[in-house]
Design an enzyme around this catalytic site. Structure first.
Site, PDB file in Angstrom:
ATOM      1  N   LYS A   1       2.561  -4.283   6.368  1.00  0.00           N
ATOM      2  CA  LYS A   1       2.771  -4.413   4.922  1.00  0.00           C
ATOM      3  C   LYS A   1       4.265  -4.387   4.573  1.00  0.00           C
ATOM      4  O   LYS A   1       4.712  -5.116   3.687  1.00  0.00           O
ATOM      5  CB  LYS A   1       2.025  -3.292   4.183  1.00  0.00           C
ATOM      6  CG  LYS A   1       0.523  -3.507   4.147  1.00  0.00           C
ATOM      7  CD  LYS A   1       0.197  -4.709   3.265  1.00  0.00           C
ATOM      8  CE  LYS A   1      -1.266  -4.998   3.138  1.00  0.00           C
ATOM      9  NZ  LYS A   1      -1.548  -6.224   2.372  1.00  0.00           N
TER      10      LYS A   1
ATOM     11  N   SER B   1       0.867  -1.184   0.000  1.00  0.00           N
ATOM     12  CA  SER B   1       0.000   0.000   0.000  1.00  0.00           C
ATOM     13  C   SER B   1       0.899   1.227   0.000  1.00  0.00           C
ATOM     14  O   SER B   1       2.000   1.189   0.551  1.00  0.00           O
ATOM     15  CB  SER B   1      -0.850  -0.028   1.257  1.00  0.00           C
ATOM     16  OG  SER B   1      -1.266   1.277   1.566  1.00  0.00           O
ATOM     17  N   SER B   2       0.397   2.323  -0.578  1.00  0.00           N
ATOM     18  CA  SER B   2       1.254   3.508  -0.663  1.00  0.00           C
ATOM     19  C   SER B   2       1.568   4.096   0.709  1.00  0.00           C
ATOM     20  O   SER B   2       2.476   4.912   0.840  1.00  0.00           O
ATOM     21  CB  SER B   2       0.612   4.566  -1.562  1.00  0.00           C
ATOM     22  OG  SER B   2      -0.661   4.896  -1.086  1.00  0.00           O
ATOM     23  N   CYS B   3       0.842   3.667   1.759  1.00  0.00           N
ATOM     24  CA  CYS B   3       1.139   4.205   3.094  1.00  0.00           C
ATOM     25  C   CYS B   3       2.410   3.603   3.687  1.00  0.00           C
ATOM     26  O   CYS B   3       2.828   3.991   4.777  1.00  0.00           O
ATOM     27  CB  CYS B   3      -0.043   4.031   4.031  1.00  0.00           C
ATOM     28  SG  CYS B   3      -0.348   2.347   4.501  1.00  0.00           S
TER      29      CYS B   3
ATOM     30  N   TYR C   1      -0.718  -0.441  10.007  1.00  0.00           N
ATOM     31  CA  TYR C   1      -0.968  -1.126   8.732  1.00  0.00           C
ATOM     32  C   TYR C   1       0.317  -1.117   7.894  1.00  0.00           C
ATOM     33  O   TYR C   1       0.709  -2.139   7.311  1.00  0.00           O
ATOM     34  CB  TYR C   1      -2.091  -0.393   8.010  1.00  0.00           C
ATOM     35  CG  TYR C   1      -2.502  -0.973   6.687  1.00  0.00           C
ATOM     36  CD1 TYR C   1      -3.166  -2.190   6.619  1.00  0.00           C
ATOM     37  CD2 TYR C   1      -2.269  -0.292   5.494  1.00  0.00           C
ATOM     38  CE1 TYR C   1      -3.574  -2.711   5.409  1.00  0.00           C
ATOM     39  CE2 TYR C   1      -2.676  -0.801   4.275  1.00  0.00           C
ATOM     40  CZ  TYR C   1      -3.328  -2.008   4.236  1.00  0.00           C
ATOM     41  OH  TYR C   1      -3.732  -2.524   3.024  1.00  0.00           O
TER      42      TYR C   1
ATOM     43  N   HIS D   1     -12.791   4.388   2.984  1.00  0.00           N
ATOM     44  CA  HIS D   1     -11.854   5.373   2.466  1.00  0.00           C
ATOM     45  C   HIS D   1     -12.648   6.584   1.947  1.00  0.00           C
ATOM     46  O   HIS D   1     -13.874   6.571   1.925  1.00  0.00           O
ATOM     47  CB  HIS D   1     -11.003   4.760   1.346  1.00  0.00           C
ATOM     48  CG  HIS D   1      -9.977   3.800   1.846  1.00  0.00           C
ATOM     49  ND1 HIS D   1     -10.195   2.450   1.871  1.00  0.00           N
ATOM     50  CD2 HIS D   1      -8.748   3.990   2.375  1.00  0.00           C
ATOM     51  CE1 HIS D   1      -9.133   1.853   2.387  1.00  0.00           C
ATOM     52  NE2 HIS D   1      -8.238   2.760   2.697  1.00  0.00           N
TER      53      HIS D   1
HETATM   54  O1  GFB Z   1      -9.147   7.588   2.094  1.00  0.00           O
HETATM   55  P1  GFB Z   1      -8.557   7.942   3.412  1.00  0.00           P
HETATM   56  O2  GFB Z   1      -9.281   7.446   4.615  1.00  0.00           O
HETATM   57  O3  GFB Z   1      -7.092   7.389   3.420  1.00  0.00           O
HETATM   58  O4  GFB Z   1      -8.484   9.541   3.539  1.00  0.00           O
HETATM   59  P2  GFB Z   1      -5.572   7.882   3.548  1.00  0.00           P
HETATM   60  C1  GFB Z   1      -7.929  10.348   2.547  1.00  0.00           C
HETATM   61  C2  GFB Z   1      -8.121  11.818   2.904  1.00  0.00           C
HETATM   62  O5  GFB Z   1      -9.512  12.146   2.775  1.00  0.00           O
HETATM   63  C3  GFB Z   1      -7.711  12.212   4.317  1.00  0.00           C
HETATM   64  C4  GFB Z   1      -9.942  12.862   3.917  1.00  0.00           C
HETATM   65  O6  GFB Z   1      -7.097  13.465   4.292  1.00  0.00           O
HETATM   66  C5  GFB Z   1      -9.072  12.301   5.035  1.00  0.00           C
HETATM   67  O7  GFB Z   1      -9.053  13.182   6.156  1.00  0.00           O
HETATM   68  N1  GFB Z   1     -11.388  12.699   4.111  1.00  0.00           N
HETATM   69  C6  GFB Z   1     -12.309  13.694   4.005  1.00  0.00           C
HETATM   70  C7  GFB Z   1     -12.043  11.566   4.436  1.00  0.00           C
HETATM   71  N2  GFB Z   1     -13.532  13.245   4.303  1.00  0.00           N
HETATM   72  C8  GFB Z   1     -13.395  11.921   4.574  1.00  0.00           C
HETATM   73  C9  GFB Z   1     -14.338  10.913   4.944  1.00  0.00           C
HETATM   74  O8  GFB Z   1     -15.537  11.132   5.093  1.00  0.00           O
HETATM   75  N3  GFB Z   1     -13.845   9.644   5.120  1.00  0.00           N
HETATM   76  C10 GFB Z   1     -12.508   9.352   4.962  1.00  0.00           C
HETATM   77  N4  GFB Z   1     -12.093   8.087   5.131  1.00  0.00           N
HETATM   78  N5  GFB Z   1     -11.605  10.312   4.641  1.00  0.00           N
HETATM   79  C11 GFB Z   1      -5.325   5.386   4.100  1.00  0.00           C
HETATM   80  C12 GFB Z   1      -4.631   4.590   5.160  1.00  0.00           C
HETATM   81  O9  GFB Z   1      -4.940   6.695   4.305  1.00  0.00           O
HETATM   82  O10 GFB Z   1      -4.942   5.036   2.797  1.00  0.00           O
HETATM   83  C13 GFB Z   1      -4.647   3.137   4.861  1.00  0.00           C
HETATM   84  O11 GFB Z   1      -5.215   4.878   6.398  1.00  0.00           O
HETATM   85  C14 GFB Z   1      -4.367   2.808   3.411  1.00  0.00           C
HETATM   86  O12 GFB Z   1      -3.688   2.538   5.666  1.00  0.00           O
HETATM   87  C15 GFB Z   1      -5.093   3.709   2.447  1.00  0.00           C
HETATM   88  O13 GFB Z   1      -3.007   2.880   3.156  1.00  0.00           O
HETATM   89  C16 GFB Z   1      -4.655   3.522   1.012  1.00  0.00           C
HETATM   90  O14 GFB Z   1      -5.027   8.019   2.171  1.00  0.00           O
HETATM   91  O15 GFB Z   1      -5.399   9.074   4.404  1.00  0.00           O
END
Ligand code: GFB
Length: 321
Positions: free
Chosen positions: A148, A115-117, A144, A187
């Site tokens: 990974k 994963s890119s994280c 996570y 996500h």
């Molecule tokens: O998709 P997301 O949860 O993953 O969040 P990450 C991406 C961005 O969207 C963050 C914002 O800056 C969130 O704060 N965001 C805005 C929201 N509104 C929302 C919402 O309603 N729900 C969510 N979920 N986000 C994940 C990692 O990080 O990426 C995992 O936690 C994994 O480990 C995945 O690697 C690919 O890109 O921040």
């Protein structure tokens, strides 16, 4: 540039798609339907991949030729920070058990999905494969990421020590049909599609966006990912993991605007700045994969329309609207 030659044809192989019911596993099964191969799957009751004995017994009985490690405990930024033990334990165990069982049962090729994280929080952008382990991780997803990284390194170590043909891919943020729409664990794309859809249905004026809207993310449709994974299995064999991405990123605020257009929502957005932003930017450098001859096909607007269509078809089960 000419496409790299096929060095590992998949026709006639028994291919174990772990995590077959998830978004990535389902896309892989759709893509593999175009290959003359046998797809093997295991439900959690048939083999819980977090349990070593169950995993080894399943591999002993089924002996796949190829294994794709798409099974994982996954979630968005909130789930990663509220369920750190599950994210670390489940993913560490799945990786260790599946890789060791693959090796012992004589699998000829294994593809591990990272994963890119896994990359440092402040990596230079776009992020090359060499950025791995050059700096501190993003705290919201370090659990996570650690699992990974360990899984990917275990595959590489088995390659070095035992000569196994194990490879790894690092996808960017994914979306598409079969995504998780539960707002606590989803996500950002499914979360915004669901929230914006509900706001439209209820006539609300505003939708809440977590964080500042400034972070930038690159999004890849899961069907493009599945296509890239099949390409990697057939064309690539080396220790270094390969980034898989779309090649461009957008800010979360820009994404929200695109989602509103997709859904037909005319209202505005409210930023909940008490919620985390996570990594400021995560754009992958995919030069290596592009140089082998693979290209993504599904742009974000087209992909959002596809994801929204799937959501509409399944929304009764996904969310009470
Ligand atoms: O998709 P997301 O949860 O993953 O969040 P990450 C991406 C961005 O969207 C963050 C914002 O800056 C969130 O704060 N965001 C805005 C929201 N509104 C929302 C919402 O309603 N729900 C969510 N979920 N986000 C994940 C990692 O990080 O990426 C995992 O936690 C994994 O480990 C995945 O690697 C690919 O890109 O921040």
């Amino acid at each position: 540039m000419a496409e790299a030659p096929v060095t590992f044809p998949l026709a006639g192989r028994r291919i174990f798609v772990t995590g077959h019911g998830g978004m990535v596993g389902s896309a892989l099964r759709r893509r593999l339907a175009r290959v003359d191969c046998e797809i093997l799957t295991a439900t959690r009751s048939e083999a819980d991949l977090r349990r070593q004995a169950e995993t080894e017994a399943w591999f002993e009985a089924n002996r796949p030729d190829v294994v794709i490690l798409a099974a994982a405990t996954v979630g968005g930024i909130l789930a990663n920070s509220t369920r750190p033990a599950e994210f670390l334990y489940d993913n560490m165990m799945i990786a260790g058990n599946v890789l060791e069982a693959s090796r012992r049962s004589g699998a000829k090729k294994v593809l591990f999905l990272g994963s890119s994280c896994i990359y440092p929080r402040l990596s230079p952008q776009p992020i090359t494969e060499e950025a791995l382990l050059t700096g501190p991780l993003e705290p919201t997803n370090e659990w996570y990421a650690l699992a990974k990284i360990a899984g990917m390194k275990l595959g590489a170590a088995m390659r070095r020590q035992y000569g196994c043909d194990f490879v790894a891919a690092q996808p960017t943020n994914l979306y598409g049909p079969g995504d998780t729409y539960d707002l606590e664990s989803s996500h950002v794309i499914p979360a915004l599609l669901a929230k914006t859809h509900l706001a439209k249905v209820h006539g609300d004026k505003e939708v809440e966006i977590w964080g500042t809207g400034k972070p930038r993310r690159e999004f890849l449709h899961v069907d493009d990912l599945a296509d890239a994974l099949i390409f990697i299995l057939e064309h690539y064999s080396a220790e270094l993991h390969l980034n898989v991405g779309w090649g461009e990123d957008v800010s979360i605020a820009e994404l929200a605007g695109m989602v509103a257009e997709t859904v037909g929502f005319k209202g505005g957005f409210r930023y909940a700045t008490d919620k985390p932003d996570g990594m400021p930017r995560k754009l992958l450098d995919t030069t290596r994969l592009l140089n082998l001859g693979w290209r993504p096909k599904i742009g974000l607007r087209e992909g959002l329309a596809d994801a929204y269509q799937w959501f509409r078809k399944n929304s009764d089960q996904l969310i009470a609207s």
